[in-house]
Write a protein that holds these residues in place. Sequence first.
Motif, short mmCIF file in Angstrom:
data_model
loop_
_atom_site.label_atom_id
_atom_site.label_comp_id
_atom_site.label_asym_id
_atom_site.label_seq_id
_atom_site.Cartn_x
_atom_site.Cartn_y
_atom_site.Cartn_z
N GLY A 43 0.82 -1.20 0.00
CA GLY A 43 0.00 0.00 0.00
C GLY A 43 0.85 1.25 0.00
N LEU A 44 0.20 2.38 0.04
CA LEU A 44 0.88 3.67 0.05
C LEU A 44 1.11 4.14 1.48
N LEU A 45 2.18 4.86 1.69
CA LEU A 45 2.46 5.42 3.00
C LEU A 45 1.51 6.57 3.28
N ALA A 46 1.17 6.77 4.53
CA ALA A 46 0.26 7.84 4.91
C ALA A 46 0.90 9.21 4.69
N ARG A 47 2.21 9.28 4.84
CA ARG A 47 2.92 10.54 4.61
C ARG A 47 4.20 10.24 3.85
#
Length: 59
Positions: A43-47
């Motif tokens: 998944g993608l990192l939150a920041r």
Amino acid sequence: MSERAAPFYCPYCGDEDLRPGEQGHGAWECGACNRAFQLKFLGLLARRLQPNSTGGEPI
């Protein structure tokens, strides 16, 4: 849906003799070292990761 991404080299031996594995989506087999491995997108990192502004290694 887009075509799946393929690894360029084996993460264990570095050889480029890779073929899709029989274990399912994301499975790859290396013909050079005879290892099987699986790649998975988490998944993608939150920041975003922030670069070190000092330019040096952390102590």
